[in-house]
Motif scaffolding. Sequence first.
Motif, PDB file in Angstrom:
ATOM      1  N   GLU A 129      17.643  23.839  -7.181  1.00  0.00           N
ATOM      2  CA  GLU A 129      16.683  24.603  -7.970  1.00  0.00           C
ATOM      3  C   GLU A 129      15.353  23.888  -8.118  1.00  0.00           C
ATOM      4  O   GLU A 129      14.345  24.485  -8.469  1.00  0.00           O
ATOM      5  CB  GLU A 129      17.266  24.877  -9.374  1.00  0.00           C
ATOM      6  N   ASP A 130      15.353  22.580  -7.820  1.00  0.00           N
ATOM      7  CA  ASP A 130      14.109  21.831  -7.954  1.00  0.00           C
ATOM      8  C   ASP A 130      13.238  21.904  -6.711  1.00  0.00           C
ATOM      9  O   ASP A 130      12.087  21.485  -6.728  1.00  0.00           O
ATOM     10  CB  ASP A 130      14.414  20.342  -8.223  1.00  0.00           C
ATOM     11  N   PHE A 131      13.788  22.426  -5.609  1.00  0.00           N
ATOM     12  CA  PHE A 131      13.116  22.275  -4.321  1.00  0.00           C
ATOM     13  C   PHE A 131      11.799  23.032  -4.215  1.00  0.00           C
ATOM     14  O   PHE A 131      10.827  22.543  -3.689  1.00  0.00           O
ATOM     15  CB  PHE A 131      14.028  22.730  -3.185  1.00  0.00           C
ATOM     16  N   GLU A 132      11.762  24.265  -4.699  1.00  0.00           N
ATOM     17  CA  GLU A 132      10.641  25.134  -4.361  1.00  0.00           C
ATOM     18  C   GLU A 132       9.321  24.622  -4.915  1.00  0.00           C
ATOM     19  O   GLU A 132       8.286  24.763  -4.293  1.00  0.00           O
ATOM     20  CB  GLU A 132      10.919  26.552  -4.867  1.00  0.00           C
ATOM     21  N   SER A 133       9.346  23.995  -6.110  1.00  0.00           N
ATOM     22  CA  SER A 133       8.079  23.593  -6.713  1.00  0.00           C
ATOM     23  C   SER A 133       7.922  22.084  -6.810  1.00  0.00           C
ATOM     24  O   SER A 133       6.921  21.601  -7.319  1.00  0.00           O
ATOM     25  CB  SER A 133       7.975  24.175  -8.127  1.00  0.00           C
ATOM     26  N   ASN A 134       8.903  21.353  -6.352  1.00  0.00           N
ATOM     27  CA  ASN A 134       8.876  19.907  -6.530  1.00  0.00           C
ATOM     28  C   ASN A 134       8.098  19.244  -5.403  1.00  0.00           C
ATOM     29  O   ASN A 134       8.488  19.281  -4.257  1.00  0.00           O
ATOM     30  CB  ASN A 134      10.310  19.373  -6.544  1.00  0.00           C
ATOM     31  N   ALA A 168       0.831  -1.197   0.000  1.00  0.00           N
ATOM     32  CA  ALA A 168       0.000   0.000   0.000  1.00  0.00           C
ATOM     33  C   ALA A 168       0.871   1.255   0.000  1.00  0.00           C
ATOM     34  O   ALA A 168       0.594   2.231  -0.714  1.00  0.00           O
ATOM     35  CB  ALA A 168      -0.934  -0.009   1.207  1.00  0.00           C
ATOM     36  N   SER A 169       1.940   1.230   0.795  1.00  0.00           N
ATOM     37  CA  SER A 169       2.869   2.355   0.824  1.00  0.00           C
ATOM     38  C   SER A 169       3.568   2.505  -0.521  1.00  0.00           C
ATOM     39  O   SER A 169       3.770   3.622  -1.009  1.00  0.00           O
ATOM     40  CB  SER A 169       3.895   2.131   1.939  1.00  0.00           C
ATOM     41  N   LEU A 170       3.919   1.365  -1.127  1.00  0.00           N
ATOM     42  CA  LEU A 170       4.581   1.403  -2.433  1.00  0.00           C
ATOM     43  C   LEU A 170       3.657   1.989  -3.493  1.00  0.00           C
ATOM     44  O   LEU A 170       4.086   2.771  -4.352  1.00  0.00           O
ATOM     45  CB  LEU A 170       5.000  -0.017  -2.833  1.00  0.00           C
ATOM     46  N   ARG A 171       2.376   1.649  -3.436  1.00  0.00           N
ATOM     47  CA  ARG A 171       1.417   2.189  -4.405  1.00  0.00           C
ATOM     48  C   ARG A 171       1.337   3.712  -4.292  1.00  0.00           C
ATOM     49  O   ARG A 171       1.308   4.432  -5.300  1.00  0.00           O
ATOM     50  CB  ARG A 171       0.038   1.557  -4.170  1.00  0.00           C
ATOM     51  N   ASP A 174       3.223   9.087  -7.211  1.00  0.00           N
ATOM     52  CA  ASP A 174       3.828  10.401  -7.398  1.00  0.00           C
ATOM     53  C   ASP A 174       4.586  10.509  -8.719  1.00  0.00           C
ATOM     54  O   ASP A 174       4.849  11.603  -9.214  1.00  0.00           O
ATOM     55  CB  ASP A 174       4.787  10.712  -6.242  1.00  0.00           C
ATOM     56  N   PHE A 175       4.946   9.345  -9.283  1.00  0.00           N
ATOM     57  CA  PHE A 175       5.671   9.343 -10.548  1.00  0.00           C
ATOM     58  C   PHE A 175       4.776   8.916 -11.711  1.00  0.00           C
ATOM     59  O   PHE A 175       5.255   8.680 -12.818  1.00  0.00           O
ATOM     60  CB  PHE A 175       6.873   8.393 -10.459  1.00  0.00           C
ATOM     61  N   ALA A 178       4.265   8.148   4.331  1.00  0.00           N
ATOM     62  CA  ALA A 178       3.732   7.470   3.148  1.00  0.00           C
ATOM     63  C   ALA A 178       4.703   7.531   1.984  1.00  0.00           C
ATOM     64  O   ALA A 178       4.837   6.582   1.217  1.00  0.00           O
ATOM     65  CB  ALA A 178       2.395   8.087   2.751  1.00  0.00           C
ATOM     66  N   ARG A 179       5.398   8.676   1.856  1.00  0.00           N
ATOM     67  CA  ARG A 179       6.304   8.850   0.716  1.00  0.00           C
ATOM     68  C   ARG A 179       7.771   8.743   1.097  1.00  0.00           C
ATOM     69  O   ARG A 179       8.643   8.855   0.241  1.00  0.00           O
ATOM     70  CB  ARG A 179       6.040  10.211   0.063  1.00  0.00           C
ATOM     71  N   HIS A 180       8.041   8.568   2.400  1.00  0.00           N
ATOM     72  CA  HIS A 180       9.408   8.330   2.877  1.00  0.00           C
ATOM     73  C   HIS A 180      10.361   9.443   2.458  1.00  0.00           C
ATOM     74  O   HIS A 180      11.397   9.206   1.826  1.00  0.00           O
ATOM     75  CB  HIS A 180       9.929   6.985   2.373  1.00  0.00           C
ATOM     76  N   CYS A 181      10.015  10.652   2.790  1.00  0.00           N
ATOM     77  CA  CYS A 181      10.877  11.782   2.438  1.00  0.00           C
ATOM     78  C   CYS A 181      10.812  12.831   3.544  1.00  0.00           C
ATOM     79  O   CYS A 181       9.974  12.764   4.438  1.00  0.00           O
ATOM     80  CB  CYS A 181      10.429  12.405   1.116  1.00  0.00           C
ATOM     81  N   LEU A 182      11.716  13.807   3.478  1.00  0.00           N
ATOM     82  CA  LEU A 182      11.688  14.978   4.351  1.00  0.00           C
ATOM     83  C   LEU A 182      11.291  16.182   3.504  1.00  0.00           C
ATOM     84  O   LEU A 182      11.876  16.421   2.443  1.00  0.00           O
ATOM     85  CB  LEU A 182      13.055  15.209   4.993  1.00  0.00           C
ATOM     86  N   LYS A 183      10.322  16.945   4.016  1.00  0.00           N
ATOM     87  CA  LYS A 183       9.820  18.087   3.255  1.00  0.00           C
ATOM     88  C   LYS A 183       9.739  19.310   4.162  1.00  0.00           C
ATOM     89  O   LYS A 183       9.238  19.238   5.284  1.00  0.00           O
ATOM     90  CB  LYS A 183       8.440  17.786   2.671  1.00  0.00           C
TER      91      LYS A 183
END
Length: 793
Positions: free
Chosen positions: A743-748, A514-517, A522-523, A699-704
């Motif tokens: 440069e990708d951070f602000e809108s990614n 479920a987490s993988l889905r 996102d991609f 869920a997405r395993h990231c830091l934001k």
Amino acid sequence: MTEEKIQQGDNQGLDMVEQPLQDQHASREADKYENPIPSREFILELLEKTQKPLRIKQIADTLAIEDDERFEALNRRLKAMVRDNQIMRNRRGCFALIHKMDLIKGKVLGHPAGFGFVVPDEGGDDLFLSDTEMHKVFHGDKVLASVIGLDKRGRREGLIVEVLEHTHEQIMGRLHFEDGLAWVQPNNNRIAQDIFVPNDGLLSAQEGQIVLVEILHRPSKRTSAIGKIIEVVGDYMAPGMEIDTAIHAFGIPNEWSPELLAELDAIPNELTEADLEDRKDLRSLNLVTIDGEDSKDFDDAVYAKRRKNGWRLVVAIADVSHYVKVGSALDKEAFERGTSVYFPQRVIPMLPEKLSNELCSLNPKVDRLCMVCDMYIDDTGKLERTQFYQAVMNSKARLTYNQVHDILHNPDSPHRETFAEFLDDLDALNGLFQVLKQAREERGALEFETTETRIVFDGERKIEKIIPVVRNEAHKIIEECMLMANVATARFLKWHKVPMLYRVHEAPGEEKLASLRTFLGDFGVQMDFSEEAPTAHDFAAIAQKVQGQPYEHLVQTVLLRSMKQAVYQPENKGHFGLNYEYYTHFTSPIRRYPDLLIHRAIRHVWTKKPVEAFEHSEAAMVGLGQHCSDMERRADEATRDAVTFLKCEYLSHRLGEEYEAVVTAATNFGLFVELADLYVEGLVHITELGEDYFHYDNARHCLKGERTGQVFRLGDKIRVQVAQVNLDDRKVDLKFISAANAEDFESNDEADASEVDSNEGNEKPKRPRKGRNRNYRGKGGRSRSKKSVGSGE
């Protein structure tokens, strides 16, 4: 309350035994003892019938035991039953059945942060233990625990009722002094308690030295452990000390018993005529070994030949079971070790060198005993038929992976002249490999791009450099041959219904899927399969969808980390990663105990005796499989611990230096990154990432970042500085300098990171007492290579 009333209360329940019980094992006890007492089985039956805990006098009265001698014998038997975990004695001194008390029996698993778990013997979910509860025990102790509720994360939380077995009589660690007190900090970071040492137990040891301490008093809820130093092992930074400490910290046996050495001496140094009886003679066949340059024990030799509409593949494996008999001292020691442990420049073998490097090893130009898997494979890579037999062989050459790769791909290779007589055989092996490779792709077996490393030492055994290991086509040729032999073995033993250990790799659980889905969504990648029964082919299809995309490596890594660990067990559940219905381990009996068990099973089939007569029953295989799986994990952890220390020591001389790095994992407390070219990992703490509040997306395993929207995901390239190295905790702290893709951070909004161990990733870091930050264990020892899931399988 009067004594009479107490006695009346105690006797309630005895009346439920309406008629005298019959001891079905009375004759056995009478044969063993001159003055027998009721059997263990009878005592258990009595406790079951009375439905309440009983004092020893109640048991004696019920069993009509009156004289002092038999009463003392009963007392000894009850104590032995407590020792063997058949019953327990409660605080009132009554003996009781464990299963009647809703208690969980299991092994304590400590965590570097101070908390821990009870892993139930009967299986099921682990029981969480708080720091307070863990203060009563050491990692590895056997305990009885009760469930007291759920913790804040919804896990069952436990209370230790009784310690059944202490596993650490001695602990190795580093000695420290402060304010007139001395204590030993264990090298095993799963033991979070220090052991305090009185002044009369110091044995002239100095600050910072590695010592071996004997435990005099166990830790309790209110008191710390106390011990005395019985050996000064050496200085903290002495060459090879990291291996010595890992061996002791993880309880790896590294000495041979006198009984084993006596057995070893009785084995002839050369083959005898008796050894050759009933064996097929393969000494004229061009069997060769293909291994790494540093290999010393050779488990397997191979030979291939093109046949009409297919191929003949002969895989000859060292016949260890000929020398290691069931119940022998050699067998008991091999079982205890479970596997050989490979440290940098040092091996702790499962079997003594007389066997592992000499008699069993398929060394070149000498006769050796082997067990042979002789297979016919058609032109599509399908296994048509197999024959197993015992043989005597003579390896015609010892080849290395690099030599074989050069022979196959370089027409001008000098090795072509040296090994001219084997060129046709190697071409046949390569031709078969191309067929098996195509079959693997069609089957959907998983293969991911990763990097394995090798440490190069200088003259003082310090790291000179860390280099990547290139896995060439010769590695893959041998791997496919071994995989085919393992599949053939599993199919053969399943047909004959002999108890065996499968190598099982189950599909990912529903929660992971479920987490993988969510992550793949996102991609724009859809999981076109059911979460109830995914296959390796489904995962391979996802990898194919993202091939060539910037996030290809990211998706592959998350796919890999969503999968379960492979284990040994008698219940076949297939091998998910390799996409095999039946799979086992047959090809490495010199270094893996499960393979030795498989050889014994094959040999039992040859005897044509009933399945029930096999030395290892189906029930016994459950315990054997669990033990072998545990020993495999132990070996991995010990090796990782030693390598991590070496890498931390290497970086300790590079404080302030800056490196390019790649994010390998995100957690709620920061990022793990790998330094480019060094292949060493460290932690960038969440507070280093900038002036923002960063949140971990489970869920997405990231830091934001909350304000900036900055996202740190697995695979991102950043620049870091080595800020601090803690050798005791195997910890590397890194300072964040900049991000290559800022440069990708602000809108990614795309986010991801690697999976984090469920027992580690979401725990809030806790600080132990001053001077000991043990909430994080560096991961610098992990190395990776491009190989199939469960490779070496």
